[in-house]
Design a protein around this motif. Structure first.
Motif, PDB file in Angstrom:
ATOM      1  N   PRO A   1       4.718 -14.679  -2.172  1.00 57.16           N
ATOM      2  CA  PRO A   1       5.732 -13.680  -2.513  1.00 57.16           C
ATOM      3  C   PRO A   1       7.102 -14.328  -2.646  1.00 57.16           C
ATOM      4  CG  PRO A   1       5.178 -13.536  -0.197  1.00 57.16           C
ATOM      5  CD  PRO A   1       4.217 -14.512  -0.802  1.00 57.16           C
ATOM      6  N   GLN A   2       7.937 -13.778  -3.477  1.00 59.80           N
ATOM      7  CA  GLN A   2       9.302 -14.256  -3.580  1.00 59.80           C
ATOM      8  C   GLN A   2      10.018 -14.014  -2.261  1.00 59.80           C
ATOM      9  OE1 GLN A   2      11.127 -12.360  -6.938  1.00 59.80           O
ATOM     10  NE2 GLN A   2       9.678 -13.216  -8.406  1.00 59.80           N
TER      11      GLN A   2
ATOM     12  N   SER B   1      -3.116  -2.224  -1.231  1.00 65.95           N
ATOM     13  CA  SER B   1      -3.611  -1.823  -2.540  1.00 65.95           C
ATOM     14  C   SER B   1      -3.041  -0.439  -2.845  1.00 65.95           C
ATOM     15  CB  SER B   1      -5.136  -1.766  -2.541  1.00 65.95           C
ATOM     16  OG  SER B   1      -5.587  -0.730  -1.690  1.00 65.95           O
ATOM     17  N   PRO B   2      -3.058   0.000  -4.093  1.00 65.70           N
ATOM     18  CA  PRO B   2      -2.552   1.348  -4.390  1.00 65.70           C
ATOM     19  C   PRO B   2      -3.236   2.431  -3.558  1.00 65.70           C
ATOM     20  CG  PRO B   2      -2.826   0.110  -6.421  1.00 65.70           C
ATOM     21  CD  PRO B   2      -3.406  -0.732  -5.326  1.00 65.70           C
ATOM     22  N   GLN B   3      -4.540   2.302  -3.317  1.00 65.27           N
ATOM     23  CA  GLN B   3      -5.261   3.303  -2.544  1.00 65.27           C
ATOM     24  C   GLN B   3      -4.809   3.309  -1.081  1.00 65.27           C
ATOM     25  OE1 GLN B   3      -6.635   0.908  -4.393  1.00 65.27           O
ATOM     26  NE2 GLN B   3      -7.683   1.971  -6.086  1.00 65.27           N
ATOM     27  N   VAL B   4      -4.662   2.107  -0.497  1.00 61.47           N
ATOM     28  CA  VAL B   4      -4.233   2.003   0.895  1.00 61.47           C
ATOM     29  C   VAL B   4      -2.786   2.467   1.037  1.00 61.47           C
ATOM     30  CG1 VAL B   4      -3.707   0.369   2.752  1.00 61.47           C
ATOM     31  CG2 VAL B   4      -5.876   0.211   1.518  1.00 61.47           C
ATOM     32  N   LEU B   5      -1.945   2.084   0.099  1.00 56.79           N
ATOM     33  CA  LEU B   5      -0.545   2.486   0.144  1.00 56.79           C
ATOM     34  C   LEU B   5      -0.410   4.009   0.108  1.00 56.79           C
ATOM     35  CD1 LEU B   5       2.358   1.482   0.224  1.00 56.79           C
ATOM     36  CD2 LEU B   5       2.343   1.434  -2.274  1.00 56.79           C
ATOM     37  N   LYS B   6      -1.234   4.658  -0.685  1.00 54.51           N
ATOM     38  CA  LYS B   6      -1.198   6.116  -0.767  1.00 54.51           C
ATOM     39  C   LYS B   6      -1.521   6.747   0.586  1.00 54.51           C
ATOM     40  CE  LYS B   6      -3.201  10.032  -3.306  1.00 54.51           C
ATOM     41  NZ  LYS B   6      -4.153  10.428  -4.388  1.00 54.51           N
ATOM     42  N   ILE B   7      -2.525   6.201   1.281  1.00 49.02           N
ATOM     43  CA  ILE B   7      -2.896   6.721   2.598  1.00 49.02           C
ATOM     44  C   ILE B   7      -1.783   6.451   3.612  1.00 49.02           C
ATOM     45  CG2 ILE B   7      -4.525   6.485   4.513  1.00 49.02           C
ATOM     46  CD1 ILE B   7      -6.688   5.901   2.431  1.00 49.02           C
TER      47      ILE B   7
ATOM     48  N   PHE C   1       0.862 -13.137   1.735  1.00 49.91           N
ATOM     49  CA  PHE C   1       0.471 -13.574   0.390  1.00 49.91           C
ATOM     50  C   PHE C   1       0.162 -12.354  -0.458  1.00 49.91           C
ATOM     51  CE2 PHE C   1      -3.344 -13.163   2.872  1.00 49.91           C
ATOM     52  CZ  PHE C   1      -4.316 -12.685   2.008  1.00 49.91           C
ATOM     53  N   LEU C   2       0.010 -12.574  -1.746  1.00 49.83           N
ATOM     54  CA  LEU C   2      -0.390 -11.523  -2.678  1.00 49.83           C
ATOM     55  C   LEU C   2      -1.860 -11.732  -3.005  1.00 49.83           C
ATOM     56  CD1 LEU C   2       2.686 -11.561  -5.095  1.00 49.83           C
ATOM     57  CD2 LEU C   2       2.330 -10.152  -3.061  1.00 49.83           C
TER      58      LEU C   2
ATOM     59  N   PRO D   1       0.385  -6.836  -1.826  1.00 52.44           N
ATOM     60  CA  PRO D   1       0.999  -7.530  -0.684  1.00 52.44           C
ATOM     61  C   PRO D   1       0.095  -7.440   0.537  1.00 52.44           C
ATOM     62  CG  PRO D   1       2.571  -6.057  -1.759  1.00 52.44           C
ATOM     63  CD  PRO D   1       1.216  -5.733  -2.325  1.00 52.44           C
ATOM     64  N   THR D   2      -0.110  -8.573   1.212  1.00 52.52           N
ATOM     65  CA  THR D   2      -1.023  -8.632   2.344  1.00 52.52           C
ATOM     66  C   THR D   2      -0.343  -9.337   3.514  1.00 52.52           C
ATOM     67  OG1 THR D   2      -2.914  -8.739   0.826  1.00 52.52           O
ATOM     68  CG2 THR D   2      -3.304  -9.393   3.114  1.00 52.52           C
TER      69      THR D   2
END
Length: 244
Positions: free
Chosen positions: A6-7, A63-69, A83-84, A90-91
């Protein structure tokens, strides 16, 4: 290098909406390695665990799914990205709290071999009242390296404690699977004035017969502590009720 770095200005993340201005005097905390949310029951079990006031998570792949939850919880989320992963998710480690931190910071630890993934430590200063704040340190320690990198990881985490005299909560996945690693961990904790929170019955996830997940406190009273066996990850959840 087999992962995307990541930057520098994208290592620290913040999102979500807090539902309180301060952490209550008596509060609950959950510590759980999510195993990148690979297991199907993860979402259902996470939603139940999100009743805690404070949440320390490791191996968080946004992930988009995890972020939504995550966004459906009553938390302000802070994160330190290691890391990505696939699809640039983002992880790293993430700390959720019903109150927004006054300050967040991070330390980068040693890197795992082969993939060269760095381990992250996230510090959050969370208000308890007008005068006091709780320093919360969320750590995912090095695993597949020798004792020296492990000791270096602990030292970097200890640096977040320097010059802080208030209450402290340190928790996460320490990968303390050997006797020497466990001794180093307890030495660091004692030097920082931290006390290990015991769990009985102790059904914490083990490697080579030793627990890998821990919770340490300073300036907090332990009211209760327990472990929830889960199928949502390869780590069981740690819970504690604490009083500041």
């Amino acid at each position: 290098m087999f992962y995307k770095q990541p930057q520098a200005d994208k290592i620290l993340l913040q999102h979500g909406r807090p539902t309180a201005s301060i952490l209550p005097k008596c509060f609950t905390v959950c510590i759980w390695n999510w195993q990148k949310s690979k297991q199907k029951p993860w979402g259902q079990e996470f939603k139940k665990a999100a009743a805690a006031d404070l949440f320390l998570a490791q191996e968080v792949r946004r992930s988009p799914q995890v972020l939504k939850i995550m966004e459906q919880t009553p938390y302000h989320w802070s994160g330190a990205v290691s890391f990505l992963s696939r699809h640039n998710s983002p992880t790293g480690v993430a700390t959720g709290c019903i109150a927004k931190p006054l300050k967040i910071s991070f330390k980068t630890g040693a890197r795992e071999p082969l993939l060269r993934v760095p381990k992250m430590m996230l510090g959050s200063l969370i208000p308890l009242d007008r005068e006091r704040a709780l320093l919360v340190i969320n750590i995912h320690a090095i695993n597949f390296r020798g004792l020296k990198p492990f000791a270096s990881n602990l030292q970097r985490a200890a640096e977040l404690l320097l010059n802080y005299s208030g209450p402290v909560l340190l928790g996460g996945d320490f990968n303390a699977w050997s006797l020497k690693r466990r001794r180093l961990l307890h030495q660091m904790a004692r030097a920082a004035g931290l006390t290990e929170v015991p769990f009985e019955p102790d059904t914490r996830t083990r490697c080579l017969g030793r627990p890998v997940d821990y919770l340490f406190v300073r300036g907090l009273r332990v009211k209760a502590a327990g472990v929830r066996v889960t199928r949502g990850s390869d780590h069981n959840m740690l819970f504690a009720r604490l009083e500041a």
